[in-house]
Design an enzyme around this catalytic site. Structure first.
Site, PDB file in Angstrom:
ATOM      1  N   LYS A  52     -58.062  19.997  92.094  1.00  0.00           N
ATOM      2  CA  LYS A  52     -56.604  20.092  91.908  1.00  0.00           C
ATOM      3  C   LYS A  52     -55.963  20.704  93.156  1.00  0.00           C
ATOM      4  CE  LYS A  52     -57.016  20.351  86.899  1.00  0.00           C
ATOM      5  NZ  LYS A  52     -57.143  21.205  85.720  1.00  0.00           N
ATOM      6  N   GLN A  96     -56.951  27.373  84.020  1.00  0.00           N
ATOM      7  CA  GLN A  96     -58.035  26.431  83.748  1.00  0.00           C
ATOM      8  C   GLN A  96     -58.779  26.824  82.468  1.00  0.00           C
ATOM      9  OE1 GLN A  96     -58.744  23.539  85.560  1.00  0.00           O
ATOM     10  NE2 GLN A  96     -60.224  23.123  83.942  1.00  0.00           N
ATOM     11  N   ASP A 119     -49.030  21.992  82.678  1.00  0.00           N
ATOM     12  CA  ASP A 119     -50.054  21.372  81.825  1.00  0.00           C
ATOM     13  C   ASP A 119     -49.431  20.855  80.524  1.00  0.00           C
ATOM     14  OD1 ASP A 119     -52.604  21.138  82.865  1.00  0.00           O
ATOM     15  OD2 ASP A 119     -53.179  23.203  82.413  1.00  0.00           O
TER      16      ASP A 119
END
Ligand code: NAD
Length: 288
Positions: A52, A96, A119
């Site tokens: 990412k 994460q 997200d």
């Protein structure tokens, strides 16, 4: 059978994002900045976060990786989140998952400022998504919508079966595909571990989205001719013939299913690269 190439499509999207960033820079506007928090040293999580961050650099974003030790407390993590929430330089950030057992995942996700929740996991954003209000769509379902659109796969009025009801893939996917939208208007069946007669249900499907994390679960005898297959699963399966000792397996038995499918995503190179591209897209939106 046509392969749905997520790698090529993701590269196109990243190019579009890079152009938009370049435009912003030329106009003296802010450069998008994504931050990622990683807790612990889980191999797969480290790989995901690093890719990412790398992707950010490629499109011209600024990026920050906050690497915290395995024994980080919930309080310490919440403090880091608060700093990012308040930092005007950071447009969006992700934590994460999975987190170490001692940390309450729900509490952490709730602490993220919804305006920076690229997200799309915060309840505010999930609610907006459900009500068809503009928001950050969770990256994996967002990437799948994009693949369906860019490959001109008709979803309107089609029978779609989603296998797996996770909060990050299956559930939002089922909601989005049932909505009035371009890749939408489908009749969706959301299936899970308690579903009975899954094979019979799958045999009725025009499109199957498989996200359960069991390698090669969906086999050729479970699908009809011409079906469209989106394979979300990524599992590391030990493989002594590979240098790294494992291979990546999808949830679909490619060998038998691809013989009947009209379109199918490979693993790797299907949904995976799209997830990162859509995270970048959400970060650009957050910055805009
Ligand atoms: P999860 O692991 O949280 O949940 C699995 C789901 O599968 C559950 O809802 C369960 O009810 C269902 N399930 C389990 N056994 C079943 C059965 N026999 N029949 C029907 N349903 C069954 O799901 P997840 O987090 O969405 O992950 C699924 C897979 O997708 C994993 O392999 C994960 O690594 C992968 N994934 C990939 C991406 C990507 O970017 N490509 C993103 C997220 C997840």
């Amino acid at each position: 059978m046509q392969l749905i190439d997520g790698k090529v499509t993701a590269a196109q999207i990243k190019e579009e994002i890079a152009k938009a960033v370049q435009n912003r820079k030329e106009k003296g506007l802010k450069t998008p900045h994504l931050a990622a928090i990683l807790v612990g040293s889980d191999g797969a999580s480290m790989t995901y976060v690093n890719s990412k961050v790398k992707a950010c650099e490629k499109v011209g974003f600024n990026s920050t990786l906050i690497d915290l030790p395995e024994d980080t407390t919930e309080e310490q993590l919440l403090h880091e989140i608060e700093l990012l929430n308040k930092d005007p330089e950071i447009d969006g950030f992700i934590v994460q998952l999975p987190l170490p057992d001692a940390i309450n995942e729900q509490k952490v996700l709730m602490a993220i400022n919804p305006d920076k929740d690229v997200d799309g996991f915060h309840p505010t954003n999930v609610g907006k998504m459900t009500l068809e209000l503009p928001t950050f769509l969770p990256a994996t379902p967002f990437g799948i919508l994009e693949l369906l659109e860019r490959y001109h796969i008709e979803t309107s009025g089609k029978n779609v079966v989603v296998i797996g009801r996770s909060h990050i893939v299956g559930r939002p996917m089922s909601i989005l595909l049932s909505q009035k939208r371009k890749a939408g208007n489908a009749t969706v069946t959301l299936t899970h571990s308690r579903t009975k007669n899954l094979k019979d249900i799958c045999l009725q499907a025009d499109i199957i989205i498989v996200a359960l994390g069991i390698p090669e679960f969906l086999t050729g005898d479970m699908v009809k001719e011409g079906v469209v297959i989106i394979d979300v699963g990524i599992t590391r399966v030990s493989d002594a013939t590979k240098k790294r000792g494992y291979r990546l397996a999808g949830d679909v038995d490619f060998e038998t299913v691809s013989k009947k499918a009209s379109y199918i995503t490979p693993v790797p190179g299907g949904v995976g690269p799209m997830t990162i591209a859509m995270l970048l897209k959400n970060t650009l939106l957050a910055c805009q």
